[in-house]
Each structure stands twice: as C-alpha cells, then as structure tokens.
Design an enzyme around this catalytic site. Structure first.
Site, PDB file in Angstrom:
ATOM      1  CG  HIS A 238      36.243  41.246  47.839  1.00 13.71           C
ATOM      2  ND1 HIS A 238      35.655  42.178  48.667  1.00 13.71           N
ATOM      3  CD2 HIS A 238      36.996  41.951  46.968  1.00 13.71           C
ATOM      4  CE1 HIS A 238      36.039  43.381  48.321  1.00 13.71           C
ATOM      5  NE2 HIS A 238      36.855  43.276  47.288  1.00 13.71           N
TER       6      HIS A 238
ATOM      7  NE  ARG B  75      44.765  50.779  44.609  1.00 11.77           N
ATOM      8  CZ  ARG B  75      43.948  49.728  44.764  1.00 11.77           C
ATOM      9  NH1 ARG B  75      43.399  49.478  45.926  1.00 11.77           N
ATOM     10  NH2 ARG B  75      43.702  48.933  43.767  1.00 11.77           N
TER      11      ARG B  75
ATOM     12  CE  LYS C 206      38.084  45.788  50.968  1.00  7.84           C
ATOM     13  NZ  LYS C 206      38.819  46.738  50.164  1.00  7.84           N
TER      14      LYS C 206
ATOM     15  CG  ASP D 221      41.592  48.682  51.641  1.00  3.24           C
ATOM     16  OD1 ASP D 221      42.266  48.805  50.607  1.00  3.24           O
ATOM     17  OD2 ASP D 221      40.372  48.437  51.620  1.00  3.24           O
TER      18      ASP D 221
ATOM     19  CB  SER E 194      42.965  46.866  48.309  1.00  2.00           C
ATOM     20  OG  SER E 194      41.633  47.251  48.451  1.00  2.00           O
TER      21      SER E 194
HETATM   22  N1  URA Z   1      38.245  45.706  45.472  1.00  2.00           N
HETATM   23  C1  URA Z   1      38.942  46.085  46.560  1.00  2.00           C
HETATM   24  O1  URA Z   1      38.508  45.922  47.701  1.00  2.00           O
HETATM   25  N2  URA Z   1      40.106  46.688  46.370  1.00  2.00           N
HETATM   26  C2  URA Z   1      40.653  46.864  45.148  1.00  2.00           C
HETATM   27  O2  URA Z   1      41.724  47.379  45.060  1.00  2.00           O
HETATM   28  C3  URA Z   1      39.918  46.460  44.013  1.00  2.00           C
HETATM   29  C4  URA Z   1      38.706  45.872  44.207  1.00  2.00           C
END
Ligand code: URA
Length: 444
Positions: A82, A168, A187, A161, A183
């Site tokens: 990620h 956001r 996930k 999220d 966040s």
């Molecule tokens: N990626 C995400 O999944 N969430 C964030 O808040 C920022 C980047």
C-alpha cells in the site's frame, strides 16, 4: 453518548476512550453520527492528533466496522502493498502481476484518488470493462485461481473507511497521521493478508512533506501492522517529482504496459522492483530482499509479469485488446504542449500542483461524486536533473477541452523549477522502517 460531546472533547485536545471512539465509529456507520459531525470530528483530529492508543483503537474500530476476511484456506503467504499516495504512482499495476507471477498471492484492496494523489481503482477502471467491484466470493476465487486480485473496498470491508476516506478528501482532512494510519491499516488488516509492504511517500507530492513526518507515519503504520501480527515493512520513498512520465488514469496504465513490455522508466521500475522484491521476500519465495529484487526483474524480462497481467485483466472483465494494442484506446480530444522559456537543468517539481492540475483536467475528483475523464492527464518530458533549453517541451497536457487545457498549461508552467546547475537527485528509497528499527522481536 452525544456526538457533539465527543467532537468537543477532541476539539479541546482531550483523549477519547475506546468506548467513545467505538461509539463514534459505529454510530457513523449506522447513520447516528451525521456527515457534518464526522467532518467536524475529523478536523479536530487533524489539528489535535491522537495518542498511540487512540490510533490503535480507531484502526480496530474501523477494521471491525465490516467483515474481516480469513484467507487461510488459500495456499501461500499472502502479501499486499500500500502506498500513502503520490502523483503518477502506478506501481501497484506492475507490482501485482510481478509478485503473483513469482508465486506469492497478492490480495489487493485499493483506493480511489484522494486529494491531489491518484488512485489505483481509477487507473484500473480506465481499462474498458475492468471490474473493481467484485464480491468477496469472487475475490477469493480469483486470488486462488489467478494469484492476484485488485478490487476496491466493498460495502462489507472496512465500510467506515470508505465513507471517511471520501469525506476527508473533500473536507481538507487528509494529511493526518492517525487518520491515514487508521484508514490504511483498517483495510489492510481486514483483507486477510499475512504480510504488508508500505510505501510511505515524502516530499512535494506526498501528504507528508518532511522526512520527519513521513518517518512518524511509517513508524505508526508498521507498529500497527506488527502489533496485529502481520509481517510489515515500510519504505520512505522520494515523492519530489511525479513517478515515471505519465500522470492521469489511462496514460498511467499505458506507461505500465510499456514497462511490463520492458520499457526503461528508471524511477518507476526501481521503486517497483524494490517493493515487489520485498513482497517476494516476505512471501518466502526469496531468501533476501536483494534476491526478491532479482526475481522481480526476471518476471519482467521473461514476460511472465505481462502474461499474469493479461490474466488478471481478463479475469476482472477488462478488455485485453487495449492491453495488447494500447493505441486502440485512443487519446483525449485536446493535446497541448508546454515549452520551456529558460535554459539550465530541471531543478525539481511541485508535484502536488501537478496532481491538482490533474484534478482540473478531471483525471481526479474535486467533489466526492465527480466523474473521472479516463484519458486526460499530463505527460512529463523532462525529469529532475535533465538539461533544458528554450523551446524544449516540458509537458504535454491531455484535456477534454481547449479551455481546461489552457488553464492547465498556465498552472503547469509554475510547477517546474529551472536551475542554473544540475541538482543532486535523491534516490527513490530513502529509509526502511521494519521490526528491527522499531525493536520488535524477530520472528524469522
Ligand atoms: N491511502 C489510504 O488508504 N488512506 C489514506 O488516508 C491515505 C492514503
């Protein structure tokens, strides 16, 4: 409990108890806490932060807002990657097929564009027919059969999220370490992985502009991952210029296709091989990160990554004819070049501004439900350190109309610095944060 009391508590720099946070998050999921109240709460967190315990509780509550997948019946050590978000960051599209081709299953749940940064889902959906909305049953089946699957958050997976991310994006509350940590990790922890590689960006195109803030974010993310029993490694990487040469959804997919066919795009491929090599190592198909990187390069050279990519696109309903013949996808109606008026060297870019210009071109969203233009974006012709003379093309703008193209041109010319001397170029990988740097006991 009363949402206003909880907003006030955070606004006044208080620390929320696990019960209070749990109530707020489940209340938001169930519609008891309204969007405007959550927006105010997010802004209070943005300004006043959260303690480590609050961040862990927030992550747990967000993760538990939906189902937590168990993929233990699928063979292999499942590893995902990620990124905290960048400009031109298309790494996932090349990395998922590489790692799957090397034998490590990749269950990848990605996001849409956020703020000035692009999102993997928006890029994938620029491939006609590509379905990022698979059910969790199909997700499992594809992971078992193809070795990689790339989807968006379903309504079942960390659903809070999904809502908070969108909120956001449009309330100026993205750049917050606890909110980004909750966040990303909610996930990732819900998707059934065994290991995670994190690409924490730093610089002009990152949410965290300084190395210090990026390090704090990386420490927060890795300690949450390790704390939840997942093998987690983070790299702090250079986001002072867009990654590769293309910014914009289809433009980026096209660049990935070229790279999978062997095109040399040094910064993009260095970063990709480093991250995929680490995934291959965590997935136990290599004895070290270096061996993983070698294997990653072999997956490109042998064409196995491209074969896997075609398999993934076909499995998710995408039109593989445009992958085999990218020119057939066409281009945006208007192309305009931005030329240099000065001479010297490219000193650097305001990457955030380039990302914002992408939004102006509708390659990203201004409002939560804006519709993306898949073919628009920006091609960067000169990267940091390259020489320039008057008249050299710096950018090509790909736009839906002459009007947005000329607005984009005016903006882009401000995003590049022309320096009198060749600047020193930072490496892509700046720091590593793992169980050693955080003093977590080894488990290998
Ligand atoms: N990626 C995400 O999944 N969430 C964030 O808040 C920022 C980047």
């Amino acid at each position: 409990m009363n949402p206003v009391e909880l907003i006030l508590k955070k606004r006044n720099k208080g620390t929320l108890t696990p019960q209070e946070l749990n109530w707020l998050i489940t209340g938001y999921r169930d519609g008891l806490v309204r969007e405007y109240q959550m927006s105010a709460f997010l802004m209070a967190v943005y300004f006043n932060g959260m303690t480590r315990e609050e961040t862990l509780t927030l992550t747990r509550c967000m993760m538990e807002s939906g189902v937590i997948l168990d993929l233990s019946d699928i063979p292999g050590f499942k590893v995902d990657k990620h990124s905290t978000g960048g400009v031109g960051d298309k790494v996932s599209l090349i990395l998922a097929p590489i790692v799957a081709a090397a034998g490590v299953p990749v269950p990848m749940i990605s996001g849409r564009g956020l703020g000035h940064t692009g999102g993997t889902l928006d890029k994938l959906e620029s491939i006609p027919g590509f379905n990022t909305g698979l059910s969790l049953d199909t997700y499992r089946r594809q992971l078992r059969e193809t070795g990689a699957v790339l989807i968006g958050q379903t309504k079942d997976l960390a659903p809070v999220d999904k809502e908070m991310y969108g909120l956001r994006d449009v309330t100026g509350t993205v750049e917050s370490i606890p909110l980004i940590s909750g966040s990303i990790m909610s996930k990732k922890l819900a998707e059934g992985i065994d290991g995670l590689v994190l690409d924490v960006k730093t610089g002009t195109g990152a949410f965290m502009k300084t190395l210090e803030d990026s390090r704090a974010l990386a420490n927060s993310l890795v300690s949450i991952g390790l704390g939840f029993g997942k093998e987690t490694i983070a790299y702090i990487t250079n986001m002072n210029e867009p990654i590769g040469y293309e910014v914009g959804n289809w433009l980026e997919v096209r660049e990935c296709i070229d790279c999978m066919n062997g095109a040399p795009v040094p910064d993009l491929m260095d970063l990709t091989h480093h991250l995929s090599g680490t995934m291959i190592y965590l997935g136990k198909k290599a004895g070290s990160v270096e061996e993983g990187i070698d294997l990653s390069r072999k997956m490109i050279e042998s064409g196995k990554a491209m074969d896997k990519w075609l398999e993934i696109v076909a499995a998710q309903g995408g039109d593989i004819s445009v992958i085999k013949n990218p020119a057939s996808r066409g281009q945006a109606p208007v192309q305009v070049q931005v030329k240099s008026s000065g001479s010297g060297f490219i000193g650097g870019f305001d990457s955030r501004e380039i990302g914002m210009t992408g939004i102006l071109l509708k390659a990203g969203r201004m409002a939560k439900d804006d519709v993306i233009s898949p073919l628009t974006g920006i091609t960067i012709h000169r990267k940091t350190g390259e020489p320039v003379s008057p008249g050299d093309v710096l950018f090509t703008v790909h736009a839906d109309s002459e009007k947005t193209a000329s607005e984009a041109v005016a903006r882009l010319i401000q995003t590049v610095e022309i320096a009198p001397a060749k600047p020193e170029k930072l490496p892509m990988i700046l720091e590593t944060i793992d169980r050693n740097t955080l003093n977590f006991p080894s488990n290998r």
